[in-house]
Design a protein around this motif. Structure first.
Motif, PDB file in Angstrom:
ATOM      1  N   ALA A  56      61.643 -47.048 105.070  1.00 17.78           N
ATOM      2  CA  ALA A  56      60.965 -48.343 105.055  1.00 17.78           C
ATOM      3  C   ALA A  56      59.463 -48.230 105.251  1.00 17.78           C
ATOM      4  N   THR A  57      58.804 -47.779 104.233  1.00 17.48           N
ATOM      5  CA  THR A  57      57.364 -47.607 104.281  1.00 17.48           C
ATOM      6  C   THR A  57      56.673 -48.935 104.473  1.00 17.48           C
ATOM      7  N   ARG A  58      55.889 -49.039 105.541  1.00 12.73           N
ATOM      8  CA  ARG A  58      55.135 -50.281 105.729  1.00 12.73           C
ATOM      9  C   ARG A  58      53.687 -49.964 105.418  1.00 12.73           C
ATOM     10  N   ILE A  60      51.098 -47.663 102.712  1.00 12.58           N
ATOM     11  CA  ILE A  60      50.880 -46.240 102.472  1.00 12.58           C
ATOM     12  C   ILE A  60      49.416 -45.945 102.767  1.00 12.58           C
ATOM     13  N   PRO A  61      49.020 -44.870 103.421  1.00 11.02           N
ATOM     14  CA  PRO A  61      49.947 -43.873 103.949  1.00 11.02           C
ATOM     15  C   PRO A  61      50.551 -44.277 105.301  1.00 11.02           C
ATOM     16  N   HIS A  62      51.711 -43.718 105.570  1.00 16.37           N
ATOM     17  CA  HIS A  62      52.372 -43.933 106.845  1.00 16.37           C
ATOM     18  C   HIS A  62      53.100 -42.635 107.160  1.00 16.37           C
ATOM     19  N   CYS A  63      53.199 -42.291 108.433  1.00 19.44           N
ATOM     20  CA  CYS A  63      53.907 -41.055 108.735  1.00 19.44           C
ATOM     21  C   CYS A  63      54.857 -41.210 109.907  1.00 19.44           C
ATOM     22  N   TRP A  64      55.857 -40.346 109.916  1.00 18.05           N
ATOM     23  CA  TRP A  64      56.829 -40.272 111.009  1.00 18.05           C
ATOM     24  C   TRP A  64      56.834 -38.828 111.487  1.00 18.05           C
ATOM     25  N   VAL A  65      56.696 -38.640 112.785  1.00 11.03           N
ATOM     26  CA  VAL A  65      56.753 -37.289 113.324  1.00 11.03           C
ATOM     27  C   VAL A  65      58.113 -37.109 113.988  1.00 11.03           C
ATOM     28  N   LYS A  71      64.536 -36.235 115.804  1.00 10.20           N
ATOM     29  CA  LYS A  71      64.316 -37.539 116.445  1.00 10.20           C
ATOM     30  C   LYS A  71      62.848 -37.934 116.305  1.00 10.20           C
ATOM     31  N   CYS A  72      62.627 -39.217 116.028  1.00 14.42           N
ATOM     32  CA  CYS A  72      61.262 -39.705 115.780  1.00 14.42           C
ATOM     33  C   CYS A  72      60.451 -39.764 117.078  1.00 14.42           C
ATOM     34  N   LEU A  73      59.307 -39.073 117.078  1.00 13.76           N
ATOM     35  CA  LEU A  73      58.427 -39.046 118.248  1.00 13.76           C
ATOM     36  C   LEU A  73      57.298 -40.055 118.121  1.00 13.76           C
TER      37      LEU A  73
ATOM     38  N   VAL B  21      62.480 -46.612 110.489  1.00 18.89           N
ATOM     39  CA  VAL B  21      62.789 -45.630 111.528  1.00 18.89           C
ATOM     40  C   VAL B  21      61.826 -45.829 112.696  1.00 18.89           C
ATOM     41  N   GLU B  22      62.398 -46.083 113.862  1.00 18.54           N
ATOM     42  CA  GLU B  22      61.577 -46.327 115.052  1.00 18.54           C
ATOM     43  C   GLU B  22      61.562 -45.090 115.951  1.00 18.54           C
ATOM     44  N   VAL B  23      60.630 -45.077 116.888  1.00 14.04           N
ATOM     45  CA  VAL B  23      60.537 -43.974 117.845  1.00 14.04           C
ATOM     46  C   VAL B  23      61.853 -43.867 118.624  1.00 14.04           C
ATOM     47  N   GLY B  24      62.368 -42.654 118.733  1.00 20.22           N
ATOM     48  CA  GLY B  24      63.625 -42.433 119.450  1.00 20.22           C
ATOM     49  C   GLY B  24      64.820 -42.389 118.525  1.00 20.22           C
ATOM     50  N   GLU B  25      64.630 -42.882 117.298  1.00 19.48           N
ATOM     51  CA  GLU B  25      65.738 -42.863 116.335  1.00 19.48           C
ATOM     52  C   GLU B  25      65.701 -41.572 115.522  1.00 19.48           C
ATOM     53  N   GLN B  26      66.839 -41.287 114.900  1.00 19.96           N
ATOM     54  CA  GLN B  26      66.965 -40.093 114.078  1.00 19.96           C
ATOM     55  C   GLN B  26      66.289 -40.324 112.724  1.00 19.96           C
ATOM     56  N   GLY B  27      65.467 -39.390 112.294  1.00 19.26           N
ATOM     57  CA  GLY B  27      64.846 -39.490 110.965  1.00 19.26           C
ATOM     58  C   GLY B  27      65.852 -39.052 109.919  1.00 19.26           C
ATOM     59  N   PRO B  28      66.223 -39.931 108.981  1.00 17.50           N
ATOM     60  CA  PRO B  28      67.257 -39.566 108.006  1.00 17.50           C
ATOM     61  C   PRO B  28      66.858 -38.385 107.118  1.00 17.50           C
TER      62      PRO B  28
END
Lengths: 257, 61
Positions: A56-58, A60-65, A71-73, B21-28
């Motif tokens: 669910a890109t909100r 661009i650019p957007h990143c997930w670590v 697990k998303c940090l 995907v939120e913080v703490g959730e698993q990244g697919p």
């Protein structure tokens, strides 16, 4: 395209320490090749994929670590990811490369370590340590064993975490992964054996069945009458009360009163 | 105009259907259609487990 130098800098500093950039675009390969790879000479990881439905890109650019377990940090604009952040994140990782020159007696073990074959690396290192008379070789062997130990600790923690949660399926999976990493060593054999035993147990089978039944039911719940949804969920909860899926079913059942 | 409208509608549906995907959730996990600057054996995100991974969505436009 803003931020390419920033990402390149993070890559140059931290890739060798276990930080991987996966820059994703759904544009065609030719465009990615010419506009990013050729024009900007980037050396960080770039992939073509469509992740719109997953992440669910909100904007661009957007990143997930993501951490070592996925697990998303953090998520947000890439420019908000600083070198100091990455420094902190990679500190939590067990090293995947030997970061200094070691005695040549250990070259086989170092090679195995760098390839992620920790079982072989461990067995080789112990053999070298047992035969070594040279203090320097002994010290290097102890250093390498220390690096390997970090992986053992990390895998042990994962296994214990799953065991503590009562999730036998996750526990078996963690054991299998650890056993694969440490194939060819005593601890690897121990983990493989524990996994085999665990999979034979009633607890494991219950966990696997409960999770399977719940996942089968889950997509249908919303279309069911509340009363039947509750009954179906309670059935799973009663049948497998001591499993994570059974407990989740019990929680979900409360919503359909 | 009609195509534009339906395109906009499709985009809107796509955006709401996706889970953020939120913080703490698993990244697919996802598969790479093509990749650059990775070992050829790496073809999906899950193969990078054990590292800190920054998934960045970008575009040339």
């Amino acid at each position: 395209m803003a931020g390419v130098p920033h990402l390149q800098e993070l890559n140059d500093k931290y890739r060798s320490k276990g930080f991987e950039i996966v820059a994703v675009s759904k544009e065609d390969a030719g465009t990615i090749q010419s506009k990013l790879i050729d024009a900007k000479k980037v050396t960080y990881g770039v992939v073509k994929a469509d992740i719109g439905s997953l992440y669910a890109t909100r904007g661009i650019p957007h990143c997930w670590v993501l951490d070592a377990d996925g697990k998303c940090l953090f998520h947000g604009h890439p420019s908000n990811v600083t070198a100091a952040n990455v420094e902190e994140w990679v500190k939590t990782l067990a090293p995947t490369k030997v970061d200094k020159e070691l005695a040549k007696e250990l070259s086989g073990a170092v090679k195995a370590f760098d390839k992620g074959e920790y079982g072989k690396a461990l067995t080789d290192t112990k053999a070298v340590a047992a035969e070594a008379t040279d203090e320097l070789v002994k010290a290097d062997a102890a250093y390498l064993e220390g690096l390997i130990q970090k992986h053992i600790d990390m895998d042990k923690a994962k296994i214990e975490k799953a065991a503590g949660a009562g999730d036998k399926v996750a526990q078996a999976k963690a054991l299998d992964e650890a056993a694969a990493k440490f194939k060819g060593s005593e601890i690897g054999d121990t983990w493989a054996g524990e996994s085999k035993e665990l999979k034979k147990s009633k607890e494991y089978k219950d966990c696997a069945k409960a999770s399977e039944e719940l996942e089968k039911l889950r997509p249908k719940i919303e279309d069911m009458a509340p009363k039947s949804a509750r009954k179906a969920l309670e059935k799973i909860a009663d049948k497998y009360p001591d499993t994570p899926a059974g407990k989740e079913a019990a929680e979900l059942a409360k919503r359909y009163n | 105009m009609r195509t534009l409208l339906s395109l906009a509608l499709l985009c809107a549906i796509g955006a709401t259907a996706a889970h953020a995907v939120e913080v703490g959730e698993q990244g697919p996990n996802f598969k790479f259609d093509k990749s650059w600057n990775f070992d050829a054996a790496i073809t999906e995100l899950d193969q990078l487990r054990g590292k800190v991974v920054m998934v960045e969505s970008w575009a040339t436009w």
